[in-house]
Design a protein around this motif. Sequence first.
Motif, PDB file in Angstrom:
ATOM      1  N   GLN A   3     -14.469 -21.196 -10.890  1.00  0.00           N
ATOM      2  CA  GLN A   3     -15.021 -19.621 -11.255  1.00  0.00           C
ATOM      3  C   GLN A   3     -13.949 -18.738 -10.850  1.00  0.00           C
ATOM      4  O   GLN A   3     -14.220 -17.447 -11.463  1.00  0.00           O
ATOM      5  CB  GLN A   3     -16.069 -20.076 -10.167  1.00  0.00           C
ATOM      6  CG  GLN A   3     -15.477 -20.068  -8.285  1.00  0.00           C
ATOM      7  CD  GLN A   3     -15.536 -21.485  -7.456  1.00  0.00           C
ATOM      8  OE1 GLN A   3     -15.383 -21.961  -8.268  1.00  0.00           O
ATOM      9  NE2 GLN A   3     -15.245 -21.350  -6.359  1.00  0.00           N
ATOM     10  N   LEU A   4     -13.223 -19.540 -10.799  1.00  0.00           N
ATOM     11  CA  LEU A   4     -11.312 -18.356 -10.509  1.00  0.00           C
ATOM     12  C   LEU A   4     -11.356 -17.488 -11.894  1.00  0.00           C
ATOM     13  O   LEU A   4      -9.747 -16.702 -11.604  1.00  0.00           O
ATOM     14  CB  LEU A   4     -11.060 -18.386  -9.033  1.00  0.00           C
ATOM     15  CG  LEU A   4     -11.182 -19.020  -7.629  1.00  0.00           C
ATOM     16  CD1 LEU A   4      -9.823 -19.627  -6.917  1.00  0.00           C
ATOM     17  CD2 LEU A   4     -11.922 -17.225  -7.336  1.00  0.00           C
ATOM     18  N   ASN A   5     -11.562 -18.613 -12.936  1.00  0.00           N
ATOM     19  CA  ASN A   5     -11.067 -18.479 -14.008  1.00  0.00           C
ATOM     20  C   ASN A   5     -11.372 -17.041 -14.808  1.00  0.00           C
ATOM     21  O   ASN A   5     -12.731 -16.781 -14.650  1.00  0.00           O
ATOM     22  CB  ASN A   5     -11.152 -19.446 -14.693  1.00  0.00           C
ATOM     23  CG  ASN A   5     -10.807 -19.318 -16.392  1.00  0.00           C
ATOM     24  OD1 ASN A   5      -9.840 -18.574 -16.632  1.00  0.00           O
ATOM     25  ND2 ASN A   5     -11.571 -19.802 -17.388  1.00  0.00           N
ATOM     26  N   PRO A   6     -10.421 -15.642 -14.458  1.00  0.00           N
ATOM     27  CA  PRO A   6     -10.943 -14.728 -15.464  1.00  0.00           C
ATOM     28  C   PRO A   6     -11.077 -14.462 -16.339  1.00  0.00           C
ATOM     29  O   PRO A   6     -12.442 -13.010 -17.145  1.00  0.00           O
ATOM     30  CB  PRO A   6      -9.711 -13.605 -15.085  1.00  0.00           C
ATOM     31  CG  PRO A   6      -8.775 -14.320 -14.972  1.00  0.00           C
ATOM     32  CD  PRO A   6      -9.247 -15.660 -14.245  1.00  0.00           C
ATOM     33  N   ASP A   7     -11.439 -15.413 -17.813  1.00  0.00           N
ATOM     34  CA  ASP A   7     -11.440 -14.932 -18.847  1.00  0.00           C
ATOM     35  C   ASP A   7     -12.410 -14.741 -19.022  1.00  0.00           C
ATOM     36  O   ASP A   7     -12.828 -13.838 -20.031  1.00  0.00           O
ATOM     37  CB  ASP A   7     -10.964 -16.047 -19.538  1.00  0.00           C
ATOM     38  CG  ASP A   7      -9.244 -16.677 -19.580  1.00  0.00           C
ATOM     39  OD1 ASP A   7      -8.961 -15.622 -19.980  1.00  0.00           O
ATOM     40  OD2 ASP A   7      -9.026 -17.749 -19.830  1.00  0.00           O
ATOM     41  N   PRO A   8     -13.389 -16.127 -19.021  1.00  0.00           N
ATOM     42  CA  PRO A   8     -15.059 -14.870 -19.954  1.00  0.00           C
ATOM     43  C   PRO A   8     -15.594 -14.499 -19.261  1.00  0.00           C
ATOM     44  O   PRO A   8     -16.376 -13.333 -19.288  1.00  0.00           O
ATOM     45  CB  PRO A   8     -16.478 -16.116 -19.688  1.00  0.00           C
ATOM     46  CG  PRO A   8     -15.299 -17.084 -18.318  1.00  0.00           C
ATOM     47  CD  PRO A   8     -14.068 -16.634 -18.023  1.00  0.00           C
ATOM     48  N   TRP A   9     -15.511 -14.245 -17.510  1.00  0.00           N
ATOM     49  CA  TRP A   9     -16.085 -13.040 -16.712  1.00  0.00           C
ATOM     50  C   TRP A   9     -15.354 -11.792 -17.158  1.00  0.00           C
ATOM     51  O   TRP A   9     -15.886 -10.755 -16.749  1.00  0.00           O
ATOM     52  CB  TRP A   9     -15.785 -12.986 -14.974  1.00  0.00           C
ATOM     53  CG  TRP A   9     -16.253 -14.672 -14.800  1.00  0.00           C
ATOM     54  CD1 TRP A   9     -16.300 -15.596 -14.650  1.00  0.00           C
ATOM     55  CD2 TRP A   9     -17.696 -14.761 -14.624  1.00  0.00           C
ATOM     56  NE1 TRP A   9     -16.656 -16.762 -14.746  1.00  0.00           N
ATOM     57  CE2 TRP A   9     -17.527 -16.337 -14.482  1.00  0.00           C
ATOM     58  CE3 TRP A   9     -18.661 -13.808 -15.540  1.00  0.00           C
ATOM     59  CZ2 TRP A   9     -19.252 -17.156 -15.006  1.00  0.00           C
ATOM     60  CZ3 TRP A   9     -20.356 -14.662 -15.804  1.00  0.00           C
ATOM     61  CH2 TRP A   9     -20.232 -15.831 -15.377  1.00  0.00           C
ATOM     62  N   PHE A  10     -13.708 -11.314 -17.517  1.00  0.00           N
ATOM     63  CA  PHE A  10     -13.459  -9.769 -17.628  1.00  0.00           C
ATOM     64  C   PHE A  10     -14.258  -9.477 -18.785  1.00  0.00           C
ATOM     65  O   PHE A  10     -14.046  -8.457 -18.532  1.00  0.00           O
ATOM     66  CB  PHE A  10     -11.864 -10.031 -17.642  1.00  0.00           C
ATOM     67  CG  PHE A  10     -11.530  -8.970 -17.716  1.00  0.00           C
ATOM     68  CD1 PHE A  10     -11.149  -7.969 -16.745  1.00  0.00           C
ATOM     69  CD2 PHE A  10     -10.433  -8.642 -18.836  1.00  0.00           C
ATOM     70  CE1 PHE A  10     -10.937  -7.320 -16.615  1.00  0.00           C
ATOM     71  CE2 PHE A  10      -9.833  -7.679 -19.081  1.00  0.00           C
ATOM     72  CZ  PHE A  10     -10.158  -7.030 -18.271  1.00  0.00           C
ATOM     73  N   LEU A  11     -13.885 -10.482 -20.114  1.00  0.00           N
ATOM     74  CA  LEU A  11     -14.901 -10.192 -20.903  1.00  0.00           C
ATOM     75  C   LEU A  11     -16.314  -8.698 -20.759  1.00  0.00           C
ATOM     76  O   LEU A  11     -16.476  -8.474 -21.225  1.00  0.00           O
ATOM     77  CB  LEU A  11     -14.875 -11.225 -22.311  1.00  0.00           C
ATOM     78  CG  LEU A  11     -15.146 -10.666 -23.596  1.00  0.00           C
ATOM     79  CD1 LEU A  11     -14.795  -9.802 -24.553  1.00  0.00           C
ATOM     80  CD2 LEU A  11     -15.775 -11.883 -24.349  1.00  0.00           C
ATOM     81  N   ILE A  12     -16.857 -10.312 -20.083  1.00  0.00           N
ATOM     82  CA  ILE A  12     -18.278  -9.879 -19.892  1.00  0.00           C
ATOM     83  C   ILE A  12     -18.439  -8.148 -18.881  1.00  0.00           C
ATOM     84  O   ILE A  12     -18.869  -7.279 -19.046  1.00  0.00           O
ATOM     85  CB  ILE A  12     -18.934 -10.639 -19.225  1.00  0.00           C
ATOM     86  CG1 ILE A  12     -19.383 -11.757 -20.000  1.00  0.00           C
ATOM     87  CG2 ILE A  12     -20.331 -10.631 -18.558  1.00  0.00           C
ATOM     88  CD1 ILE A  12     -19.653 -13.257 -18.952  1.00  0.00           C
ATOM     89  N   LEU A  13     -18.069  -8.451 -17.825  1.00  0.00           N
ATOM     90  CA  LEU A  13     -17.145  -6.698 -16.852  1.00  0.00           C
ATOM     91  C   LEU A  13     -17.356  -6.049 -17.612  1.00  0.00           C
ATOM     92  O   LEU A  13     -17.858  -4.808 -17.732  1.00  0.00           O
ATOM     93  CB  LEU A  13     -16.029  -7.608 -16.455  1.00  0.00           C
ATOM     94  CG  LEU A  13     -16.329  -6.282 -15.360  1.00  0.00           C
ATOM     95  CD1 LEU A  13     -17.903  -5.747 -14.758  1.00  0.00           C
ATOM     96  CD2 LEU A  13     -14.826  -6.682 -14.378  1.00  0.00           C
ATOM     97  N   SER A  14     -15.819  -6.479 -18.892  1.00  0.00           N
ATOM     98  CA  SER A  14     -16.076  -4.995 -20.138  1.00  0.00           C
ATOM     99  C   SER A  14     -16.783  -4.632 -20.966  1.00  0.00           C
ATOM    100  O   SER A  14     -17.116  -3.437 -21.137  1.00  0.00           O
ATOM    101  CB  SER A  14     -14.358  -5.602 -20.582  1.00  0.00           C
ATOM    102  OG  SER A  14     -13.289  -5.862 -20.018  1.00  0.00           O
ATOM    103  N   LEU A  15     -17.627  -5.590 -21.204  1.00  0.00           N
ATOM    104  CA  LEU A  15     -18.427  -5.735 -22.394  1.00  0.00           C
ATOM    105  C   LEU A  15     -19.591  -4.476 -21.674  1.00  0.00           C
ATOM    106  O   LEU A  15     -20.033  -3.735 -22.381  1.00  0.00           O
ATOM    107  CB  LEU A  15     -19.062  -6.674 -22.821  1.00  0.00           C
ATOM    108  CG  LEU A  15     -17.952  -7.157 -24.587  1.00  0.00           C
ATOM    109  CD1 LEU A  15     -18.375  -8.355 -24.398  1.00  0.00           C
ATOM    110  CD2 LEU A  15     -17.680  -5.955 -25.083  1.00  0.00           C
ATOM    111  N   ALA A  16     -19.883  -4.754 -20.475  1.00  0.00           N
ATOM    112  CA  ALA A  16     -20.910  -4.307 -20.262  1.00  0.00           C
ATOM    113  C   ALA A  16     -20.447  -2.740 -19.333  1.00  0.00           C
ATOM    114  O   ALA A  16     -21.313  -1.865 -19.073  1.00  0.00           O
ATOM    115  CB  ALA A  16     -21.619  -4.793 -18.437  1.00  0.00           C
ATOM    116  N   TRP A  17     -18.834  -2.274 -18.928  1.00  0.00           N
ATOM    117  CA  TRP A  17     -18.483  -0.817 -18.414  1.00  0.00           C
ATOM    118  C   TRP A  17     -18.916  -0.278 -20.152  1.00  0.00           C
ATOM    119  O   TRP A  17     -19.655   0.749 -20.082  1.00  0.00           O
ATOM    120  CB  TRP A  17     -17.759  -1.081 -18.114  1.00  0.00           C
ATOM    121  CG  TRP A  17     -18.234  -1.137 -16.510  1.00  0.00           C
ATOM    122  CD1 TRP A  17     -17.919  -2.166 -15.705  1.00  0.00           C
ATOM    123  CD2 TRP A  17     -17.807  -0.045 -15.413  1.00  0.00           C
ATOM    124  NE1 TRP A  17     -17.940  -2.022 -13.892  1.00  0.00           N
ATOM    125  CE2 TRP A  17     -18.411  -1.165 -14.014  1.00  0.00           C
ATOM    126  CE3 TRP A  17     -18.571   0.683 -15.619  1.00  0.00           C
ATOM    127  CZ2 TRP A  17     -18.295   0.406 -13.021  1.00  0.00           C
ATOM    128  CZ3 TRP A  17     -19.502   1.718 -14.730  1.00  0.00           C
ATOM    129  CH2 TRP A  17     -19.291   1.523 -13.502  1.00  0.00           C
TER     130      TRP A  17
END
Length: 55
Positions: A3-17
Motif C-alpha cells: 500500500q506504500l507503493n506510490p506508482d498506481p496511486w499517484f497516477l490515479i490522483l493525478s488523473l482525478a485532479w
Amino acid sequence: MPQLNPDPWFLILSLAWLTYILVLQPKILSNKSMNHPTNKNNEIIKTNPWTWPWP
C-alpha cells in the motif's frame, strides 16, 4: 507493504485532479447563482433598550 507503493496511486490522483481542473471545474463555475446580491438598506432601525427585571 504494497500500500506504500506510490506508482498506481499517484497516477490515479493525478488523473482525478486533472479531470476536476480541466473538465468539472469550468462546468461548475459556469452555473449562475440564482440569489444575486442586493444592496443593503442603510436605514437605521430604532430599537428600545431592554429593561431588566432586577436592579
